[in-house]
Design an enzyme around this catalytic site. Structure first.
Site, mmCIF file in Angstrom:
data_model
loop_
_atom_site.group_PDB
_atom_site.id
_atom_site.type_symbol
_atom_site.label_atom_id
_atom_site.label_comp_id
_atom_site.label_asym_id
_atom_site.label_seq_id
_atom_site.Cartn_x
_atom_site.Cartn_y
_atom_site.Cartn_z
ATOM 1 N N PHE A 1 -4.392 -10.407 -5.457
ATOM 2 C CA PHE A 1 -4.378 -10.953 -4.095
ATOM 3 C C PHE A 1 -5.819 -11.074 -3.604
ATOM 4 O O PHE A 1 -6.768 -10.716 -4.311
ATOM 5 C CB PHE A 1 -3.574 -10.022 -3.159
ATOM 6 C CG PHE A 1 -4.261 -8.708 -2.884
ATOM 7 C CD1 PHE A 1 -4.271 -7.700 -3.822
ATOM 8 C CD2 PHE A 1 -4.949 -8.496 -1.683
ATOM 9 C CE1 PHE A 1 -4.924 -6.499 -3.589
ATOM 10 C CE2 PHE A 1 -5.593 -7.297 -1.430
ATOM 11 C CZ PHE A 1 -5.580 -6.287 -2.385
ATOM 12 N N ASP B 1 -9.467 -11.605 -5.414
ATOM 13 C CA ASP B 1 -9.365 -11.323 -6.854
ATOM 14 C C ASP B 1 -9.815 -12.480 -7.763
ATOM 15 O O ASP B 1 -10.512 -12.238 -8.751
ATOM 16 C CB ASP B 1 -7.927 -10.906 -7.237
ATOM 17 C CG ASP B 1 -7.637 -9.458 -6.875
ATOM 18 O OD1 ASP B 1 -8.573 -8.754 -6.455
ATOM 19 O OD2 ASP B 1 -6.475 -9.038 -7.021
ATOM 20 N N LYS C 1 0.832 -1.212 0.000
ATOM 21 C CA LYS C 1 0.000 0.000 0.000
ATOM 22 C C LYS C 1 0.866 1.260 0.000
ATOM 23 O O LYS C 1 0.588 2.218 -0.708
ATOM 24 C CB LYS C 1 -0.900 0.030 1.238
ATOM 25 C CG LYS C 1 -2.148 -0.800 1.084
ATOM 26 C CD LYS C 1 -3.084 -0.563 2.251
ATOM 27 C CE LYS C 1 -4.255 -1.522 2.165
ATOM 28 N NZ LYS C 1 -5.112 -1.464 3.344
ATOM 29 N N ASP D 1 -9.253 2.037 3.816
ATOM 30 C CA ASP D 1 -9.832 0.769 4.270
ATOM 31 C C ASP D 1 -10.682 0.231 3.133
ATOM 32 O O ASP D 1 -11.344 0.998 2.425
ATOM 33 C CB ASP D 1 -10.680 0.966 5.528
ATOM 34 C CG ASP D 1 -10.947 -0.365 6.216
ATOM 35 O OD1 ASP D 1 -9.988 -1.133 6.404
ATOM 36 O OD2 ASP D 1 -12.108 -0.663 6.539
ATOM 37 N N LYS E 1 -6.576 -3.479 -13.728
ATOM 38 C CA LYS E 1 -7.223 -3.513 -12.409
ATOM 39 C C LYS E 1 -7.275 -2.107 -11.817
ATOM 40 O O LYS E 1 -8.261 -1.717 -11.200
ATOM 41 C CB LYS E 1 -6.486 -4.472 -11.463
ATOM 42 C CG LYS E 1 -7.194 -4.554 -10.113
ATOM 43 C CD LYS E 1 -6.565 -5.490 -9.111
ATOM 44 C CE LYS E 1 -7.308 -5.369 -7.781
ATOM 45 N NZ LYS E 1 -6.685 -6.090 -6.685
HETATM 46 P P1 IMP Z 1 -7.578 -3.650 4.471
HETATM 47 O O1 IMP Z 1 -8.097 -2.605 3.542
HETATM 48 O O2 IMP Z 1 -6.092 -3.732 4.473
HETATM 49 O O3 IMP Z 1 -8.202 -3.563 5.826
HETATM 50 O O4 IMP Z 1 -7.985 -5.106 3.937
HETATM 51 C C1 IMP Z 1 -9.075 -5.338 3.182
HETATM 52 C C2 IMP Z 1 -9.224 -6.803 2.809
HETATM 53 O O5 IMP Z 1 -10.219 -6.809 1.788
HETATM 54 C C3 IMP Z 1 -7.989 -7.457 2.195
HETATM 55 O O6 IMP Z 1 -7.249 -8.193 3.115
HETATM 56 C C4 IMP Z 1 -8.609 -8.396 1.153
HETATM 57 O O7 IMP Z 1 -9.025 -9.588 1.767
HETATM 58 C C5 IMP Z 1 -9.845 -7.619 0.727
HETATM 59 N N1 IMP Z 1 -9.521 -6.757 -0.429
HETATM 60 C C6 IMP Z 1 -9.437 -5.400 -0.461
HETATM 61 N N2 IMP Z 1 -9.132 -4.964 -1.691
HETATM 62 C C7 IMP Z 1 -9.015 -6.070 -2.446
HETATM 63 C C8 IMP Z 1 -8.686 -6.269 -3.828
HETATM 64 O O8 IMP Z 1 -8.410 -5.346 -4.604
HETATM 65 N N3 IMP Z 1 -8.679 -7.547 -4.249
HETATM 66 C C9 IMP Z 1 -8.957 -8.601 -3.451
HETATM 67 N N4 IMP Z 1 -9.236 -8.476 -2.161
HETATM 68 C C10 IMP Z 1 -9.266 -7.222 -1.658
#
Ligand code: IMP
Length: 193
Positions: A146, A149, A13, A67, A169
């Site tokens: 990840f 997806d 990130k 988030d 993406k």
């Molecule tokens: P955070 O935003 O780091 O709290 O995590 C959000 C969670 O949502 C991630 O661990 C993934 O499981 C899921 N997630 C968020 N964005 C994506 C994406 O672009 N692709 C797939 N999973 C996502």
């Protein structure tokens, strides 16, 4: 030059945000090591605010937090803010989700990303949200990306996020859309200083 601390310990990130901010007159810094903020909010926006405010307050600089997660219509929006904690690994999260809607023809879902920039005094300076609409596939497809997806097919593309190149993406994705909304607003904010 104004400093903006990225309120995340996720190096992916931090890298993504740093590259997005490259064209802006701003000094991007990572958050202090070992700082974890509990995500106790019930919405993506609330969690982004919690993280941005905590890091801004701790560092004395503006902080940017995000988030994100997946909301599945047939599950009343689950896993939602619990997307990261839905099971122990990406594979287990996918398996649990596919099982939960195994017999369901209603497959609509969307990803959501909330971004927030906060000031050290706790003020929210900017908030945006990006969404990507799609549906949950019956089986995983693709090996890019990840998280969820491989089981999220983006409306109008016929492809899962895991079947897309990163640039594609970014174009369709929730985070890319949130970034696109944030950039002009951040430019305006910087111009007022
Ligand atoms: P955070 O935003 O780091 O709290 O995590 C959000 C969670 O949502 C991630 O661990 C993934 O499981 C899921 N997630 C968020 N964005 C994506 C994406 O672009 N692709 C797939 N999973 C996502």
């Amino acid at each position: 030059m104004k400093t903006l601390v990225i309120a995340s310990s996720n190096s992916g990130k931090i890298h993504e945000f740093t590259s997005l901010m490259k064209a802006l007159p701003i000094n991007v810094q990572p958050q202090p090591e070992g700082m974890e903020v509990e995500e106790t909010g019930s919405t993506f926006a609330a969690n982004a605010q919690l993280k941005a405010k905590a890091v801004a307050c701790r560092t004395g600089e503006w902080a940017l937090a995000d988030d994100s997660g997946l909301r599945v219509d047939a599950l009343d929006g689950a896993p939602g803010v619990h997307s990261a904690r839905y099971a122990a690994t990406d594979a287990a999260r996918i398996e649990r989700l596919l099982k939960a809607i195994e017999n369901c023809n209603q497959r609509e879902a969307h990803f959501c990303a909330a971004l927030c920039i906060a000031a050290p005094d706790g003020r929210v300076l900017l908030e945006v949200e990006g969404r990507c609409q799609g549906r949950i596939t019956r089986t995983p497809r693709g090996d890019q990306g990840f998280g969820y997806d491989p089981i999220f097919e983006v409306d109008g593309t016929g492809l899962t996020f895991a079947e897309m190149a990163l640039a594609e993406k970014k174009l369709h994705g929730h985070r890319g859309r949130a970034f696109t909304a944030l950039e002009p607003q951040l430019r305006e904010l910087l111009a007022t200083l």
